[in-house]
Design a protein around this motif. Sequence first.
Motif, PDB file in Angstrom:
ATOM      1  N   GLU A  18      -4.170  -3.109   4.197  1.00 32.44           N
ATOM      2  CA  GLU A  18      -3.439  -3.186   5.465  1.00 32.44           C
ATOM      3  C   GLU A  18      -4.082  -2.231   6.440  1.00 32.44           C
ATOM      4  O   GLU A  18      -4.289  -1.054   6.127  1.00 32.44           O
ATOM      5  N   GLY A  19      -4.444  -2.734   7.607  1.00 37.16           N
ATOM      6  CA  GLY A  19      -4.973  -1.868   8.656  1.00 37.16           C
ATOM      7  C   GLY A  19      -6.185  -1.065   8.253  1.00 37.16           C
ATOM      8  O   GLY A  19      -6.349   0.092   8.659  1.00 37.16           O
ATOM      9  N   GLY A  20      -7.070  -1.648   7.432  1.00 38.84           N
ATOM     10  CA  GLY A  20      -8.291  -0.965   7.024  1.00 38.84           C
ATOM     11  C   GLY A  20      -8.121  -0.003   5.870  1.00 38.84           C
ATOM     12  O   GLY A  20      -9.066   0.699   5.505  1.00 38.84           O
ATOM     13  N   GLU A  21      -6.943   0.044   5.276  1.00 40.56           N
ATOM     14  CA  GLU A  21      -6.672   0.950   4.165  1.00 40.56           C
ATOM     15  C   GLU A  21      -6.222   0.173   2.932  1.00 40.56           C
ATOM     16  O   GLU A  21      -5.685  -0.942   3.038  1.00 40.56           O
ATOM     17  N   ILE A  22      -6.429   0.755   1.761  1.00 40.31           N
ATOM     18  CA  ILE A  22      -5.886   0.204   0.519  1.00 40.31           C
ATOM     19  C   ILE A  22      -4.486   0.775   0.336  1.00 40.31           C
ATOM     20  O   ILE A  22      -4.313   1.994   0.235  1.00 40.31           O
ATOM     21  N   VAL A  23      -3.486  -0.103   0.315  1.00 36.08           N
ATOM     22  CA  VAL A  23      -2.107   0.375   0.162  1.00 36.08           C
ATOM     23  C   VAL A  23      -1.607   0.240  -1.274  1.00 36.08           C
ATOM     24  O   VAL A  23      -0.648   0.892  -1.658  1.00 36.08           O
ATOM     25  N   GLN A  24      -2.276  -0.597  -2.069  1.00 34.43           N
ATOM     26  CA  GLN A  24      -1.942  -0.678  -3.494  1.00 34.43           C
ATOM     27  C   GLN A  24      -3.078  -1.357  -4.234  1.00 34.43           C
ATOM     28  O   GLN A  24      -3.658  -2.332  -3.749  1.00 34.43           O
ATOM     29  N   ALA A  25      -3.410  -0.854  -5.415  1.00 28.81           N
ATOM     30  CA  ALA A  25      -4.416  -1.455  -6.294  1.00 28.81           C
ATOM     31  C   ALA A  25      -3.861  -1.394  -7.706  1.00 28.81           C
ATOM     32  O   ALA A  25      -3.712  -0.308  -8.269  1.00 28.81           O
ATOM     33  N   ALA A  26      -3.551  -2.558  -8.264  1.00 33.02           N
ATOM     34  CA  ALA A  26      -2.901  -2.599  -9.579  1.00 33.02           C
ATOM     35  C   ALA A  26      -3.016  -4.008 -10.127  1.00 33.02           C
ATOM     36  O   ALA A  26      -3.560  -4.912  -9.490  1.00 33.02           O
ATOM     37  N   SER A  27      -2.489  -4.207 -11.325  1.00 35.28           N
ATOM     38  CA  SER A  27      -2.460  -5.547 -11.909  1.00 35.28           C
ATOM     39  C   SER A  27      -1.512  -6.427 -11.100  1.00 35.28           C
ATOM     40  O   SER A  27      -0.608  -5.919 -10.411  1.00 35.28           O
ATOM     41  N   PRO A  28      -1.688  -7.764 -11.166  1.00 33.16           N
ATOM     42  CA  PRO A  28      -0.778  -8.640 -10.422  1.00 33.16           C
ATOM     43  C   PRO A  28       0.688  -8.393 -10.766  1.00 33.16           C
ATOM     44  O   PRO A  28       1.541  -8.363  -9.882  1.00 33.16           O
TER      45      PRO A  28
ATOM     46  N   LEU B 270      -7.174  -7.316 -11.233  1.00 28.16           N
ATOM     47  CA  LEU B 270      -6.892  -6.216 -10.325  1.00 28.16           C
ATOM     48  C   LEU B 270      -6.687  -6.773  -8.926  1.00 28.16           C
ATOM     49  O   LEU B 270      -7.567  -7.447  -8.391  1.00 28.16           O
ATOM     50  N   VAL B 271      -5.517  -6.512  -8.357  1.00 28.87           N
ATOM     51  CA  VAL B 271      -5.220  -6.906  -6.978  1.00 28.87           C
ATOM     52  C   VAL B 271      -5.318  -5.666  -6.101  1.00 28.87           C
ATOM     53  O   VAL B 271      -4.683  -4.644  -6.390  1.00 28.87           O
ATOM     54  N   VAL B 272      -6.117  -5.761  -5.033  1.00 28.96           N
ATOM     55  CA  VAL B 272      -6.261  -4.658  -4.081  1.00 28.96           C
ATOM     56  C   VAL B 272      -5.683  -5.136  -2.757  1.00 28.96           C
ATOM     57  O   VAL B 272      -6.259  -5.993  -2.089  1.00 28.96           O
ATOM     58  N   VAL B 273      -4.516  -4.610  -2.395  1.00 29.87           N
ATOM     59  CA  VAL B 273      -3.836  -5.029  -1.170  1.00 29.87           C
ATOM     60  C   VAL B 273      -4.259  -4.097  -0.042  1.00 29.87           C
ATOM     61  O   VAL B 273      -4.171  -2.872  -0.165  1.00 29.87           O
TER      62      VAL B 273
END
Length: 348
Positions: A210-220, A205-208
């Motif tokens: 930006e600016g204190g927020e999660i913009v995407q959480a999904a498989s690589p 699971l990759v959790v990207v």
Amino acid sequence: MPHDVELVNVTKRYGSGAVAVKGISLRIPAATYCCLLGPSGCGKTSTLRMIAGHESVSSGSVLLAGREVTDLPPAKRGTAMMFQSYALFPHLDCLDNVAFSLKMRGVPKAERRARALHFLKLVDLERYASRLPAQLSGGQQQRVALARALITEPRVLLLDEPLSALDPFLRGRMREELKRLQRELGISFVHVTHSQEEAMALSDLVVVMEGGEIVQAASPRDVFERPATAFVARFIGGHNVLPAPAGDGTVAVRADRCRLRPPDAETYGPHLPGTVSAVEYQGPVVRVALATAAGEAVAMLPDDVFHAAPVAPGDAAVLAWSEDDMHALAPSPSDAAAATLTDPLAAA
């Protein structure tokens, strides 16, 4: 089955009023290798430290294995943290470094040393049990620190940029080691990194962020194949962010799915004219950068394809791609912030 880690509307504010983490929610399933990925200042380390209990939560909840731990101290959470600095005791040998936490708990000497030796074997360092940290390489010190974290048998292991101090060869070796251990132990690892390659190689699971927020959480693969925003596409790399062929907004197109056409060739489907600005030979592929009206765009061409019709800086060319290889991007939090600054009505 409860998730190993669950964050519910977690926010972190610091004394000056700065908000490091903005109401994020995340569920990490059991036995998952999760990487928190993003640039410096995006909130990933603050998030990790709130899971560990080393930072207080300004608002929201942290749950581990379904148990509320928001206000519990680190020792009561069932987690262990491996710090970037490793923080080994210089006057203790490897065996006693690994056994230290058991000594603090009052575990008898023979038992704690036997368990420490077991975990040194797990990281293939039992033959160095009597060495001091100064007598070890950087990679060996890291493995001692890893064994010391694992000896507490945590439900979740937290890792704060653990590979950043290693040279590229050792980083590759340790990636393999970390993934092997995570699979063998069957526990969740939560790993902070700013390296896209590291996150792609290790994660379930990759959790990207930006600016204190999660913009995407999904498989690589999902993150790479379908980045959610322009920020994700650019940060992950390997993509062109281009104006949508019809209408407003932007689309992402993988650079390895793009092709070059001569400027006078008849081109069907989406395309963008430009001028070759750089050519880089990278072995199996050749990176060709074009200056276009939309900014720089890149084609990653197989070596044989490039050399069948080579181009050089200054040549005119057309970047072409298939409609099937592009997808629309949502606005990034930074795009919304920029709109608010330039247009007071944008936030209305």
